[in-house]
Scaffold this motif. Structure first.
Motif, PDB file in Angstrom:
ATOM      1  N   UNK C 260       1.322   5.281   0.032  1.00 48.89           N
ATOM      2  CA  UNK C 260       1.436   5.573  -1.385  1.00 48.89           C
ATOM      3  C   UNK C 260       0.570   6.762  -1.769  1.00 48.89           C
ATOM      4  N   UNK C 261      -0.604   6.830  -1.203  1.00 54.99           N
ATOM      5  CA  UNK C 261      -1.510   7.902  -1.576  1.00 54.99           C
ATOM      6  C   UNK C 261      -0.998   9.261  -1.118  1.00 54.99           C
ATOM      7  N   UNK C 262      -0.254   9.281  -0.029  1.00 58.90           N
ATOM      8  CA  UNK C 262       0.211  10.569   0.477  1.00 58.90           C
ATOM      9  C   UNK C 262       1.706  10.785   0.292  1.00 58.90           C
ATOM     10  N   UNK C 263       2.326   9.840  -0.304  1.00 61.60           N
ATOM     11  CA  UNK C 263       3.737  10.047  -0.637  1.00 61.60           C
ATOM     12  C   UNK C 263       4.637  10.190   0.568  1.00 61.60           C
ATOM     13  N   UNK C 264       4.241   9.577   1.671  1.00 59.60           N
ATOM     14  CA  UNK C 264       5.016   9.765   2.881  1.00 59.60           C
ATOM     15  C   UNK C 264       6.463   9.290   2.771  1.00 59.60           C
ATOM     16  N   UNK C 266       7.568   6.630   3.730  1.00 57.05           N
ATOM     17  CA  UNK C 266       7.905   5.848   4.913  1.00 57.05           C
ATOM     18  C   UNK C 266       8.756   4.648   4.519  1.00 57.05           C
TER      19      UNK C 266
END
Lengths: 414, 414, 414, 414
Positions: C260-264, C266
């Motif tokens: 969530x923090x890096x918007x991956x 996934x």
């Protein structure tokens, strides 16, 4: 979740059309996405495009729990441990609760190493646990697990087998593995789906339909009835809405018949559907309403007449509901599950909720076509792990009429 | 814009099916939305649903400029001044610039009071000015106005006539005035559109098609060709993309033919379309390419063979373009405008840009059907003032094949 | 349904802003759509736009059953019989089945004529029956009706009262009654919703939230938590998915937190959510998991900590589910219904299923805002009879953050 | 196209992160899709995920023309001939027509072997030809080619260089290479785009904006003005619509200002926009209107005041148009092309037509973000070959306000 003592690793291998299908790329990508790392130890690439590729890689993760989760993830791509060892079994302590490190299933063909022999998992279904019982292994959802049962834990002793993709047959149906699109020759797709259904029936398989109320709204009920009456619908999964709209159209034929026949697009009277439901509740069930001569047409009537099973599972937005609707959703899943053995082809039409529900239960080996005018419904199904899903963005009414023309010689919507 | 001296008002009247069509509601709503106010002075309501209603109302606004704008707005609903007086004419001072208070047209039938007689406006088109020239009045877009021409200013002396809606015929085609929906019986719509086209042709009218490249992508080109060859396409408006994709599919038949025939959904090679364009540029034009035997199939080929006109207007995203494409968009509008006289029915398929462009030019009296799988395209057309637009959200490929089956006896997509 | 002896009619009346709101037009349109006919006997039009209009009309239908259905339909527009007489009561014969001609409710304020006095209906809810019991009248869904109860039948003796629309307050919130659109100034909407919520809270009303899993996917959980912690969420309706994704994000913070923090973006590991569910099942409930320190963050944690009630109702696509999820959907509706008294404002975020379910239960007097990035979700709610619904097509994440900034001074998503 | 004498083949090679990025899979897939075949001769796989992979393969096709087209296709993935030889040049015979076998460009960095040295192609742009002129090689679109110029033909002598992806920097911006989604933390994306813009400006690069009219509709004009005034918009590409709506909002501030400020969602009066256009035509140009004090606010006003260039290119649906609009689309492309040198970042907001047009012209080396509430706009851009495009499905108004808050300290939409 308690951290382990440090970086741990495992040697994995996989074989198949890894290169041109992009599987290997997805495997490596997943390793990184799960916070792990990899080293490719061996890669025997198929030189010609019909040859298979063999890959062996070492993956590592920060701790044992992460590694086990990564290993389970990679199994969804058919990547297994070189030396899986024996499966680790733990006894369930409380009803409805798995051990922390339970093996969470994919919907792929799976085998488990028990007592030095590989036992195939019965009825593959995703997100279940594996219960081992006197040499048999079967999937059990968390809600059905009971204290005292033995459950496979960790990724050890488990192997997943990818479905074999015969690329030379690509011309028949394989093309449909391409992405969702509204820009494909729909007539061709129609013909191929009809062909697929004929083959499944010829092999003794059942055709499962999952349908939403738009089957009725789009005026496709006559086509759907023709398909039912000619044996192309072996099981039907739906909700309260499809059955209610279908029955409403049959019961209030005068007014709603005009509506459908003239395309008025009249917002349905708020009282009609609840009245239709009340009529069937009075009869006792849809089957009883058919028997009593209350219900004389439509899709549900045809299913009853053909003696074909249907499972209606409720949802929180339902009015009524119809007496046949299973209002407990977990009971509903059990009823759906019970109809799956023997299904060789699944087609989902204009319903997101029941399509996803069915996708969750189906083994990956069952081909699955999802038809909707809304691209989102189609993508969502594929996103949730039903990788075998083929999406077709098209008009439901024209699609079902086209399918009826293909499968029911002489049929016209006159 | 200079403010006038204080609140001003005008007496308006209108007659027709104001109540059950909701027109009066929209009129009153617009008065408020434009910052004005109203007083209903008389309302003779049709007692039975076939009777017409007559309404007289006083509307007021803060200043003369606002009032005039409001009056023009209300004319789009067929509301006119009780005492419109004579039209005020002003002479244009500079090419391409109207007087500040020019009358901005609707696409409705309009009459102008000149020298105490009512003169009908030739070729109604929205957002134009009205040029008066020796007793004739015609619409002229701002880009074509020339210094010295006389232009109607203000709303005085202008009356708009709403299209007559014969409600008793509602069963034939009128139902389609309902909102955009993907949940309507599409087969019925197909049949009604076919019927409408037959009637227009029987009356000597032309059928105008506006098409986007999805006509080709969806595999509907054979159906479209059948429609062209059987006389159901009198004029075609499109962009570079439809023609290029169609020609590309014909020229590179081997590879792309396989593609379309097998539904591979292959992302088109970036070089194919530019090569196709280059071939036609070498031939000189699409017609020349047909004559030289370079282009031997597809929609454009059929249009050339049938001797039917097409107008291709470019857009900023075009590659090439084809030599037939008009690259100046204002010239393109002029070319489209020149083909409109005689058009009795317009059908727009899978194109937003050229549909809106055509909608801008068409008189409101021409029935217009807009077909797209994307609801947004359909709504956008209606939102922009083409109130006569009927939207159908459906699959282009299946729709065109269905239409071909309706209109071309014996046609199949075999 | 047995046909009556011939055309029958009834005199109706209505009063209000019938003209500029378009209500009268819809009434007349519905008469025709239901196969009836009308004659306007009197129409006292409000001359100024603040004046009310009074209309009296005679409607006729082919038979009594059709007429009664038409009368019930027209009541949804606030049109009542001039002489409604006394309500007709019938005794229910079997559990879960209404008499054939039961009065089917709207969600509007309704009064019933019992023993020559007008009794207000308690808890208006659509598609229910009206049970009369010692001078009280309340709505009962068909699933809860019991043999022996007295139910209102036919449209006689029932009056519906339209919500009063104070047009002079249009500037505050009324604008939102306009159609669904993604092209509105979203900041302004945000501010108005915040203002509306402040007023409801100031009046002692409760704010009901209905949420889907995208609240978590879009990274809006921190904003949502801030809203919960500051008292802006009094009740939460949701499904298994919102709670599971929220809990999954809290429990597997390391991996999913990174995500969530890096918007991956996934694709969530298939095993994570089922593991999260298993953890909570082990704890016994969400509340127990908070108490035991297992669950330490997220939206559900905040709800528990604030002591605010939530109702989670299952759906057939659920995995697990969480132990708090009510798996019987009719029980779920009962649980939702029990939380409605006192609700003064409802906001539905990124969920179609639970939004429609809630819309079915809510009285029309409760303002309702539906926020989704998908226009279809928003339109569907309005289409199903929740006319008071205001649709906002926007980004959930940015919307909730904006709302948090409005309502929680100093809040930032740092 | 004349068939060659039989199967022909070529040896190709490529190097890079072929495995985990999936590039090799796409290469092999394309070979088959183009009707060719392959044999992998060598594959040196990067063992660790930071290592590069080297692949050598032989591809074959049925004839020379097919092979050349396949080779050009594979170059889009950075796959080049091991022995490319010298480029083959042909002289153009007619204006606007390439030789049949011209090399059709990608938008990637490309070098051409001329006289035994590798010459870099100036201004890479897709779908062009390569003109060789005294040791320089530049892209020329087919419409600008002139007789007598030398053009590269076939795939020989041409090498394409893939952009270097530094995976270790993935955390900064690389994540955005993932697929289009409305379910990503939008705040995070906002922050990353702001950061990217800061870096480009710090490096002396220009930020290019491409915008549609929704920038105005969504109420985001104040945010956009703030971005312009603070130097974050170096060039603006748009159509007639953005500029007209912006100017209309400024000129008719009283009425439309109320509209935007209160969110009335009033359908714009059909006469307002044509009146706004007429005003600017009277002034002579947007710049002149600013100078004359006619236009005093809005986005276009800010661009003029900041002395920043804008290119407005017309489309066939335009009214008017504004005097600054280039009505010939090919001239428009030329004007856009002229502004591209120096652009280091491109952001496209709420416009499909001009975004695709810009994507067609931009070198692949320029990072490109496409923001729209409609997922289709975003996907379409990526589908057309702008592989570097990052799509963000979000609300335009909230997005631009968020960006203004990030980039313009202290900005609020008060």
């Amino acid at each position: 979740m308690p951290a382990s003592e440090g970086p741990v690793s495992e040697i994995l291998e996989t074989r198949g059309h890894l290169m041109d299908t992009g599987i290997l790329a997805r495997v490596l990508d997943d390793v990184l996405a799960y916070g792990g790392d990899y080293r490719i130890d061996r890669l025997d690439v198929g030189r010609l495009h019909d040859d298979e590729t063999y890959a062996r890689l070492m993956v590592s993760a920060a701790d044992q729990a992460s590694l086990q989760r990564l290993l389970m993830r990679l199994q969804t791509h058919g990547v297994n441990q070189v030396d899986p060892g024996e499966a680790l079994l733990r006894v369930v302590e409380r009803d409805g609760v798995f051990p922390d490190d339970f093996y969470s299933t994919t919907n792929l063909e799976t085998v488990v190493r028990i007592g030095s022999s590989w036992v195939p998992v019965e009825q593959p279904e995703m997100d279940c646990g594996l219960v081992v019982d006197i040499g048999r292994v079967r999937t059990v959802p968390v809600s059905d697990i009971r204290a005292g049962q033995s459950v496979v834990c960790g990724a050890g002793g488990v192997k997943v087998v990818l479905p074999h993709v015969d690329r030379s047959e690509g011309d028949d149906f394989g093309f449909m593995s391409s992405a969702v699109s509204s820009e494909k020759p729909q007539s061709l797709l129609l013909r191929q789906i009809a062909q697929q259904m004929r083959e499944v029936k010829a092999d003794g398989g059942k055709v499962l339909w999952v349908g939403g109320p738009a089957v009725v709204h789009t005026g496709a009920a006559p086509a759907m009835v023709a398909l039912v009456e000619n044996g192309w619908v072996d099981v039907l999964f739906a909700g309260n809405a499809l059955a209610t709209h279908d029955i409403e159209a049959s019961l209030y034929g005068t007014s709603l018949g005009v509506d459908l026949a003239h395309g008025r697009g009249v917002e349905h009277g708020h009282e009609h559907h609840i009245r239709a439901i009340n009529q069937i509740r009075k009869a006792g069930s849809i089957g009883a309403a058919v028997e009593q001569g209350v219900l004389t047409g439509g899709v549900m009537h045809a299913m009853v007449r053909q003696g074909k099973p249907f499972v209606l599972v409720g949802s929180v937005r339902d009015d009524g509901p119809l007496p046949d609707v299973i209002t407990d959703v977990i009971d509903g899943q059990r009823a759906m599950r019970a109809e799956l053995p023997g299904v060789g082809f699944a087609i989902m039409v204009a319903t997101m909720l029941h399509s996803i529900a069915t996708g969750n239960l189906l083994p990956a080996s069952v081909p699955l076509v999802c038809v909707d005018i809304n691209p989102a419904s189609v993508t969502k199904l594929a996103d949730r792990g039903s990788a075998q899903a083929v999406g077709i963005v098209t008009d439901i009414g024209l699609f079902l009429e086209g399918l009826a023309r293909e499968l029911v010689p002489g049929w016209t919507n006159a």
